[in-house]
Write a protein that holds these residues in place. Structure first.
Motif, PDB file in Angstrom:
ATOM      1  N   ASN A 570       0.847  -1.192   0.000  1.00 39.89           N
ATOM      2  CA  ASN A 570       0.000   0.000   0.000  1.00 39.89           C
ATOM      3  C   ASN A 570       0.881   1.239   0.000  1.00 39.89           C
ATOM      4  N   TYR A 571       0.718   2.076  -1.043  1.00 36.91           N
ATOM      5  CA  TYR A 571       1.447   3.341  -1.158  1.00 36.91           C
ATOM      6  C   TYR A 571       0.520   4.486  -0.754  1.00 36.91           C
ATOM      7  N   THR A 572       1.049   5.408   0.028  1.00 38.63           N
ATOM      8  CA  THR A 572       0.207   6.535   0.462  1.00 38.63           C
ATOM      9  C   THR A 572      -0.184   7.438  -0.689  1.00 38.63           C
ATOM     10  N   ASP A 573       0.572   7.389  -1.787  1.00 42.22           N
ATOM     11  CA  ASP A 573       0.267   8.277  -2.912  1.00 42.22           C
ATOM     12  C   ASP A 573      -0.272   7.540  -4.130  1.00 42.22           C
ATOM     13  N   PHE A 574      -0.285   6.209  -4.093  1.00 46.55           N
ATOM     14  CA  PHE A 574      -0.663   5.511  -5.309  1.00 46.55           C
ATOM     15  C   PHE A 574      -1.634   4.359  -5.109  1.00 46.55           C
ATOM     16  N   GLY A 575      -1.925   3.988  -3.888  1.00 43.33           N
ATOM     17  CA  GLY A 575      -2.900   2.933  -3.662  1.00 43.33           C
ATOM     18  C   GLY A 575      -2.264   1.573  -3.433  1.00 43.33           C
ATOM     19  N   ASN A 576      -3.036   0.527  -3.732  1.00 39.48           N
ATOM     20  CA  ASN A 576      -2.642  -0.837  -3.385  1.00 39.48           C
ATOM     21  C   ASN A 576      -2.213  -1.633  -4.611  1.00 39.48           C
ATOM     22  N   THR A 577      -1.418  -2.649  -4.345  1.00 38.99           N
ATOM     23  CA  THR A 577      -1.081  -3.638  -5.366  1.00 38.99           C
ATOM     24  C   THR A 577      -0.867  -4.981  -4.702  1.00 38.99           C
ATOM     25  N   LEU A 578      -1.371  -6.035  -5.343  1.00 45.46           N
ATOM     26  CA  LEU A 578      -1.241  -7.406  -4.846  1.00 45.46           C
ATOM     27  C   LEU A 578      -0.595  -8.235  -5.945  1.00 45.46           C
ATOM     28  N   ASN A 579       0.539  -8.853  -5.646  1.00 44.11           N
ATOM     29  CA  ASN A 579       1.277  -9.628  -6.641  1.00 44.11           C
ATOM     30  C   ASN A 579       1.498 -11.050  -6.154  1.00 44.11           C
ATOM     31  N   GLY A 580       1.519 -11.977  -7.092  1.00 44.20           N
ATOM     32  CA  GLY A 580       1.714 -13.378  -6.757  1.00 44.20           C
ATOM     33  C   GLY A 580       2.668 -14.053  -7.717  1.00 44.20           C
ATOM     34  N   LYS A 581       3.185 -15.202  -7.297  1.00 40.98           N
ATOM     35  CA  LYS A 581       4.115 -15.958  -8.122  1.00 40.98           C
ATOM     36  C   LYS A 581       3.969 -17.454  -7.855  1.00 40.98           C
ATOM     37  N   LEU A 582       4.037 -18.244  -8.934  1.00 44.94           N
ATOM     38  CA  LEU A 582       4.045 -19.691  -8.856  1.00 44.94           C
ATOM     39  C   LEU A 582       5.215 -20.201  -9.676  1.00 44.94           C
ATOM     40  N   ALA A 583       6.063 -21.034  -9.064  1.00 41.19           N
ATOM     41  CA  ALA A 583       7.207 -21.624  -9.761  1.00 41.19           C
ATOM     42  C   ALA A 583       7.192 -23.133  -9.523  1.00 41.19           C
ATOM     43  N   LEU A 584       7.487 -23.894 -10.575  1.00 39.46           N
ATOM     44  CA  LEU A 584       7.480 -25.349 -10.506  1.00 39.46           C
ATOM     45  C   LEU A 584       8.785 -25.902 -11.070  1.00 39.46           C
ATOM     46  N   ARG A 585       9.205 -27.034 -10.518  1.00 33.92           N
ATOM     47  CA  ARG A 585      10.383 -27.732 -11.035  1.00 33.92           C
ATOM     48  C   ARG A 585      10.209 -29.228 -10.829  1.00 33.92           C
ATOM     49  N   TYR A 586      10.555 -29.982 -11.874  1.00 35.57           N
ATOM     50  CA  TYR A 586      10.522 -31.444 -11.745  1.00 35.57           C
ATOM     51  C   TYR A 586      11.849 -32.004 -12.228  1.00 35.57           C
ATOM     52  N   ASN A 587      12.509 -32.785 -11.347  1.00 30.92           N
ATOM     53  CA  ASN A 587      13.790 -33.401 -11.668  1.00 30.92           C
ATOM     54  C   ASN A 587      13.549 -34.799 -12.222  1.00 30.92           C
ATOM     55  N   PHE A 588      13.718 -34.974 -13.514  1.00 36.81           N
ATOM     56  CA  PHE A 588      13.543 -36.295 -14.116  1.00 36.81           C
ATOM     57  C   PHE A 588      14.710 -37.199 -13.772  1.00 36.81           C
ATOM     58  N   THR A 589      15.926 -36.661 -13.840  1.00 34.36           N
ATOM     59  CA  THR A 589      17.133 -37.378 -13.446  1.00 34.36           C
ATOM     60  C   THR A 589      18.037 -36.386 -12.732  1.00 34.36           C
ATOM     61  N   ASN A 590      19.215 -36.845 -12.341  1.00 31.68           N
ATOM     62  CA  ASN A 590      20.162 -35.939 -11.686  1.00 31.68           C
ATOM     63  C   ASN A 590      20.723 -34.889 -12.636  1.00 31.68           C
ATOM     64  N   SER A 591      20.573 -35.104 -13.922  1.00 25.10           N
ATOM     65  CA  SER A 591      21.136 -34.157 -14.895  1.00 25.10           C
ATOM     66  C   SER A 591      20.098 -33.554 -15.831  1.00 25.10           C
ATOM     67  N   PHE A 592      18.802 -33.845 -15.624  1.00 24.34           N
ATOM     68  CA  PHE A 592      17.768 -33.286 -16.486  1.00 24.34           C
ATOM     69  C   PHE A 592      16.546 -32.907 -15.653  1.00 24.34           C
ATOM     70  N   ALA A 593      16.087 -31.678 -15.844  1.00 29.71           N
ATOM     71  CA  ALA A 593      14.916 -31.189 -15.119  1.00 29.71           C
ATOM     72  C   ALA A 593      14.201 -30.162 -15.975  1.00 29.71           C
TER      73      ALA A 593
END
Length: 634
Positions: A570-593
């Motif tokens: 919340n900014y006193t001069d500009f109002g509100n903002t709500l931000n989100g993030k989703l990150a995913l990772r899958y390791n198929f092998t020790n050397s590939f993901a």
């Protein structure tokens, strides 16, 4: 016989010395046959170093006694090769190695559990000790540009204040969309807004060259949107600078010059660290000085040099009634004054600057669960850039009595940058708490020299105080984090709150630097090259920002990683903002993901963008009165 033996020994020794001091050339590639640029080549035992070029090739000047080279590259294993193995030197193959990129990083998550290798988003780590002596660069911007993909920092010419603070860019986005941290804490931006159609035009960035390179242990660069984690200005990514904690003393002196004999640079740096209280505490102190000369890449031009208004000739020979006669007129004037066309060339190149920095990084372990830390920094920069040359033919801009041959104005700057971080970390059971306060200020003063205010006529000074601007930011932050472990499943949880206060200020310059006088009816208002800030431009504005945030990531059987983050501001001069993030990772092998991330980001306009203005009064082109010209805020 003894004389012959001594002679033979001397010849043998001389030959061996010549062999040992040879120039070694080679090429480095990966096990997939791709060239490896920026691999580190170290000759042993002298430890002479170099790095490979874009095609993987290298040249190293070995010293007497060197017997082998060691080849290293981030993400690959190392190789040691004897200098007498010429065939292998020309075909050095490094094999990809997971262990080389398994360094734990702080950036991208609020629990130091992730490495470069298993992070959910792209992170680059640059260890300064590996590269600082291998590239001809002294500043943080230049080093990162060498080694971090999509990071750019370009010096600007004839661009007012932007000549003295280089704008940066990450992933092609502007300087105000890159967040900079020091030891994980928010770094303040500069007071300069780039507005001369330069890189980052209309944006406000962070002056990373105000941080001494020799004070830095490593730099982490998150090349992904992180507004949900660090704030709305982290849309392009985050740069986290980790300062040294080591003990001991090091010093360095480097010098250089361009191929054209200008741009001389001298860098001196000294770093000293020591422990105290039986090594419960540490203090690391760094001083660095960079002195850089100006460069000039100019040439003769075809602009009309002397006043030819009586002949009806203006601006350039190509627009003259008789171009050849117009050029001959100038040549005659040059000969009469003992001058050449070189004396009227424009200055085009890097500004001259002296940059000095002092940083202190310290910490104290009170007990097994409590740690105090403090970081303080001060930077002083004195720069000298150049505006466009004013020719004698510009009768409305030049007071002939003061500058009979026109003038080359210079814009001198004094930039002060100061910061202080203080905080406490404490463990309560498995919970980790971190409370800190960070304050920083940047002050930018302008002085124009060798110029005039043509509306003042012969009464004009030639040196002017053109005013200043300043920005101050204070951030109070409280973080809480904990790791939950159950068999092979790990949950990292973190949340916290932040309060930030900011102030932006413009101070007016000398009256003669901005005012329109009536001494010269053909004159122009303000000092030539950089009209000063007027009382109408002066401003002092502030605002505050409150944020709450939380992020968590789950690791399931070291295979599947899910990371979530959210932040409300919340900014006193500009109002509100709500931000989100989703990150995913899958390791198929020790050397590939496979990994991917999606996030939202919103950057509130800075105080600079809301309140900056630089305009002056002048006579309208139709002579119908006085008008204001320049940059206006909304």
């Amino acid at each position: 016989m003894r004389k012959q033996a001594l002679t033979l020994a001397a010849i043998t020794l001389f030959s061996t010395t010549l062999w040992a001091q040879q120039v070694i050339q080679g090429k480095v590639k990966s096990n997939s046959n791709a060239p490896l640029p920026k691999a580190i080549i170290t000759a042993l035992p002298s430890k002479t170093k170099t790095i490979t070029n874009a095609d993987g090739s290298f040249t190293v000047n070995t010293k007497a006694g060197d017997m082998a080279i060691v080849v290293n590259h981030i993400g690959f294993g190392s190789r040691t090769i004897a200098l007498n193995n010429g065939s292998e030197l020309n075909n050095i193959v490094l094999t990809a190695s997971v262990s080389q990129i398994d360094e734990v990083v702080v950036i991208g998550n609020r629990r130091a559990q992730r490495s470069v290798y298993n992070s959910t988003t792209p992170v680059d780590v640059v260890r300064i000790s590996d590269y600082k002596t291998q590239v001809p660069q002294a500043g943080v911007n230049e080093l990162l540009q060498q080694f971090v993909p999509s990071f750019n920092a370009l010096k600007q010419s004839a661009s007012d204040g932007t000549e003295h603070i280089d704008p940066i860019s990450l992933r092609g986005l502007g300087p105000d969309q890159v967040l900079v941290l020091i030891n994980g804490k928010r770094r303040h931006t500069t007071s300069l807004i780039n507005y001369q159609n330069t890189v980052g035009n209309g944006a406000v960035g962070t002056d990373m060259n105000s941080i001494p390179t020799s004070a830095i242990e490593k730099i982490e660069v998150l090349r992904d949107g992180a507004s949900a984690q660090y704030g709305s200005d982290a849309i392009a990514g985050v740069v986290n600078i980790i300062l040294k904690k080591n003990e001991g003393f090091t010093a360095g002196l480097t010098a250089g010059v361009t191929g054209r004999g200008d741009g001389q640079s001298i860098n001196f740096n000294a770093n000293y660290g020591f422990g105290f209280a039986k090594d419960k505490g540490f203090v690391n102190i760094t001083f660095e000085s960079n002195n850089r000369g100006a460069t000039n890449r100019t040439q003769n031009h075809d602009l009309i040099i002397f006043d030819q208004s009586a002949q009806g000739n203006f601006f350039a020979y190509a627009f003259a009634n008789n171009p050849a006669a117009s050029r001959a007129f100038d040549d005659a004037q040059l000969a009469a004054r003992g001058l050449t066309r070189d004396d009227f060339n424009f200055r085009v190149g890097d500004a001259q600057s002296l940059n000095q920095q002092l940083f202190v990084n310290a910490g104290y372990q009170v007990n097994a669960t409590t740690e105090l830390y403090v970081t303080a920094g001060a930077s002083y920069r004195n720069g000298k850039g150049f505006g466009f040359r004013r020719l004698p033919s510009e009768t409305s801009n030049v007071i002939t009595a003061l500058h009979p041959n026109g003038f080359q104005p210079s814009l001198n700057s004094v930039v002060g940058d100061y910061s202080l971080i203080a905080g406490i970390r404490k463990s309560i059971g498995d919970w980790k708490l971190d409370f800190s306060n960070t304050t920083g200020t940047n002050n930018f003063e302008y002085e124009v020299k060798n110029s005039n205010n043509s509306s003042l006529g012969n009464n004009s000074p030639i040196n002017f105080n053109a005013g200043s601007h300043a920005f101050t930011q204070n951030t109070t932050n409280f973080d809480v984090s904990r790791t939950f472990t159950q068999v092979n499943n790990i949950l990292n949880l973190a949340f916290g709150a932040e309060y930030r206060w900011e102030q932006y200020q413009i101070k007016a310059g000398d009256e003669a630097s901005w005012r329109l006088y009536n001494n010269n009816p053909n004159g122009v208002a303000g000092v030539q090259s950089f009209p000063g800030f007027s009382p109408a431009n002066a401003v002092k504005a502030d605002r505050s920002n409150v944020a709450v945030y939380a992020d968590a990531d789950w690791s399931f059987n070291n295979k599947f990683i899910v990371a979530l983050a959210g932040r409300f501001e919340n900014y006193t001069d500009f109002g509100n903002t709500l931000n989100g993030k989703l990150a995913l990772r899958y390791n198929f092998t020790n050397s590939f993901a496979l990994r991917g991330a999606v996030s939202t980001g919103f950057r509130a306009p800075s105080l600079h963008q809301q309140y900056f203005s630089n305009f002056y009064s002048d006579i309208a082109q139709n002579g119908g009165g006085i008008v204001n010209k320049g940059i206006f805020n909304g």
